[in-house]
Design a protein around this motif. Sequence first.
Motif, short mmCIF file in Angstrom:
data_model
loop_
_atom_site.label_atom_id
_atom_site.label_comp_id
_atom_site.label_asym_id
_atom_site.label_seq_id
_atom_site.Cartn_x
_atom_site.Cartn_y
_atom_site.Cartn_z
N TYR A 1 0.83 -1.21 0.00
CA TYR A 1 0.00 0.00 0.00
C TYR A 1 0.87 1.25 0.00
O TYR A 1 1.88 1.32 0.70
CB TYR A 1 -0.89 0.04 1.24
N ILE A 2 0.39 2.23 -0.74
CA ILE A 2 1.11 3.50 -0.81
C ILE A 2 0.34 4.57 -0.05
O ILE A 2 -0.84 4.80 -0.31
CB ILE A 2 1.27 3.96 -2.29
N ARG A 3 1.01 5.20 0.91
CA ARG A 3 0.43 6.35 1.61
C ARG A 3 1.22 7.57 1.19
O ARG A 3 2.46 7.57 1.30
CB ARG A 3 0.56 6.22 3.13
N GLY A 4 0.54 8.59 0.73
CA GLY A 4 1.25 9.80 0.34
C GLY A 4 1.48 10.70 1.54
O GLY A 4 0.53 11.18 2.17
N LEU A 5 2.74 10.89 1.89
CA LEU A 5 3.07 11.68 3.08
C LEU A 5 3.26 13.15 2.73
O LEU A 5 4.08 13.49 1.87
CB LEU A 5 4.37 11.13 3.69
N ILE A 6 2.49 14.00 3.39
CA ILE A 6 2.64 15.44 3.18
C ILE A 6 3.09 16.07 4.51
O ILE A 6 2.33 16.07 5.49
CB ILE A 6 1.31 16.08 2.73
N GLU A 7 4.32 16.52 4.54
CA GLU A 7 4.81 17.19 5.75
C GLU A 7 4.27 18.61 5.73
O GLU A 7 4.39 19.30 4.72
CB GLU A 7 6.34 17.19 5.75
N ILE A 8 3.66 19.03 6.84
CA ILE A 8 3.03 20.35 6.79
C ILE A 8 3.73 21.40 7.64
O ILE A 8 3.54 22.58 7.40
CB ILE A 8 1.52 20.30 7.13
N SER A 9 4.53 20.98 8.61
CA SER A 9 5.15 22.02 9.44
C SER A 9 6.44 21.53 10.08
O SER A 9 6.52 20.41 10.57
CB SER A 9 4.18 22.43 10.55
N THR A 10 7.44 22.41 10.10
CA THR A 10 8.67 22.07 10.83
C THR A 10 8.71 22.81 12.17
O THR A 10 9.73 22.81 12.85
CB THR A 10 9.94 22.41 10.02
N TYR A 11 7.61 23.47 12.51
CA TYR A 11 7.52 24.07 13.85
C TYR A 11 7.10 22.99 14.83
O TYR A 11 6.26 22.15 14.52
CB TYR A 11 6.45 25.17 13.90
N CYS A 12 7.71 23.01 16.01
CA CYS A 12 7.24 22.09 17.04
C CYS A 12 7.47 22.70 18.40
O CYS A 12 8.53 23.26 18.68
CB CYS A 12 7.96 20.74 16.95
N LYS A 13 6.46 22.59 19.27
CA LYS A 13 6.60 23.18 20.61
C LYS A 13 7.29 22.22 21.57
O LYS A 13 7.67 22.60 22.67
CB LYS A 13 5.24 23.60 21.14
N VAL B 1 3.53 -1.62 3.76
CA VAL B 1 3.14 -0.23 3.44
C VAL B 1 4.40 0.58 3.15
O VAL B 1 5.44 0.38 3.78
CB VAL B 1 2.42 0.42 4.66
N LEU B 2 4.29 1.49 2.18
CA LEU B 2 5.35 2.49 1.96
C LEU B 2 4.71 3.86 2.02
O LEU B 2 3.56 4.04 1.61
CB LEU B 2 6.01 2.29 0.59
N MET B 3 5.47 4.81 2.54
CA MET B 3 4.94 6.17 2.67
C MET B 3 5.82 7.17 1.94
O MET B 3 6.55 7.93 2.57
CB MET B 3 4.82 6.53 4.15
N PRO B 4 5.77 7.19 0.61
CA PRO B 4 6.60 8.14 -0.10
C PRO B 4 6.17 9.58 0.17
O PRO B 4 5.01 9.83 0.47
CB PRO B 4 6.38 7.78 -1.57
N ASN B 5 7.12 10.46 0.07
CA ASN B 5 6.86 11.88 0.33
C ASN B 5 6.25 12.52 -0.91
O ASN B 5 6.84 12.49 -1.98
CB ASN B 5 8.20 12.53 0.67
N ILE B 6 5.07 13.06 -0.76
CA ILE B 6 4.47 13.77 -1.90
C ILE B 6 4.26 15.23 -1.54
O ILE B 6 3.44 15.93 -2.11
CB ILE B 6 3.11 13.14 -2.31
#
Length: 349
Positions: A51-63, A290-295
């Motif tokens: 299975y392919i999950r498309g990974l969308i990184e949305i923020s590099t901020y972290c508290k 499962v693979l989670m390529p970065n999209i």
Amino acid sequence: MNKTLEICEKFYKTKDLSFEDFKYLMDLEDYADLNTYARSLAVKNFGRKIYIRGLIEISTYCKNNCFYCGLRASNKNIERTRLSKEEILSRVAHANSLGIKTIVLQGGEDDFYSLDFLEDLIGEIEDKYDLALTLSLGERSFEDLEALKKLGANRYLLRHETSSRDHYYKLHPRSMDFDNRIKSLFKLKDLGYQTGCGMMVGSPFQTREDLYRDLQFILKLQPQMVGLGPFIPHHDTPFKDYPAGNLDDVLKILSIVRIAKENVLLPATTALGSIDDSGREKGILAGCNVLMPNIGDEKLRQNYKLYDNKIGTQVENSDDFLDLEEKLKKIGYEISLDRGDYKEEGKYV
Ligand code: 5AD
Ligand code: SF4
């Protein structure tokens, strides 16, 4: 039957693995039988399809300030960026155009993404697309989690990182709350999310007992997904001088998790691919499905560095898809673009 297979068979049937047998498996020099046993369970449940999950990184901020992670709030050496609603929607449209039917929105714990923001965003995604939507946005209030579920988010990934309290506070500052992390996972399951927990293998101070406890935790929580990979040091963190987790250990624990729960959704993670050129393929041969390529967006990819030497897994266009397909073909597998929902009885379509 040799001892490895005997232990596998007994564990598969009883779901009970003694610490002694766990140690036996983790200490194996030749663990091919363990991987083969787990792989055959994955094939039984999913065929030779990934299975392919498309990974969308949305923020590099972290508290937060997890000691291991390059995105920790105290790291002043990274550029912080986040995607606007329009930018996220454009990546979702892109994923959709590639035929991807499940996307993962992942980010640090960033208060910018208020419930209002997410309601708006998820509403639009739900209106326009028929996608399985996974959130991986860290701990949020139970009210938020409930509201997001109602809106249509159907899956949530929240790694527990370690199920040993003492170990948790060796990896995290006291401002973080082990009990809340664990409670959140049970809450997510209660709310009806397909829930994913997971841990790093070889994180500093981790003992075999800690890993065994992680396995017990997985057996208790019965998550639908488990995300696990090696710890990899990041040069701007307190753990910069600690060694990375070991490939063999990751491949063994992946197989053990597959045997623990034959229908669990188990990704071969980017971190695994980052410590070994064919780490993700080896993960699949150890029982991953499962693979989670970065999209996601280029501007995030440059900065979203939880650890050093993170490999790119981006799928930008149909050529990249063909490459991925080619890699899988070499090991006898193929891509599945189905939604790949968790199925209780272990039958997937
Ligand atoms: N090495 C490996 N995995 C890491 N993560 C964060 N930092 C590191 C690291 N240095 C993992 C954590 C987190 C997930 C998003 O990434 O398990 O939950
Ligand atoms: Fe933040 Fe997650 Fe990194 Fe911890 S692991 S610092 S919560 S992004």
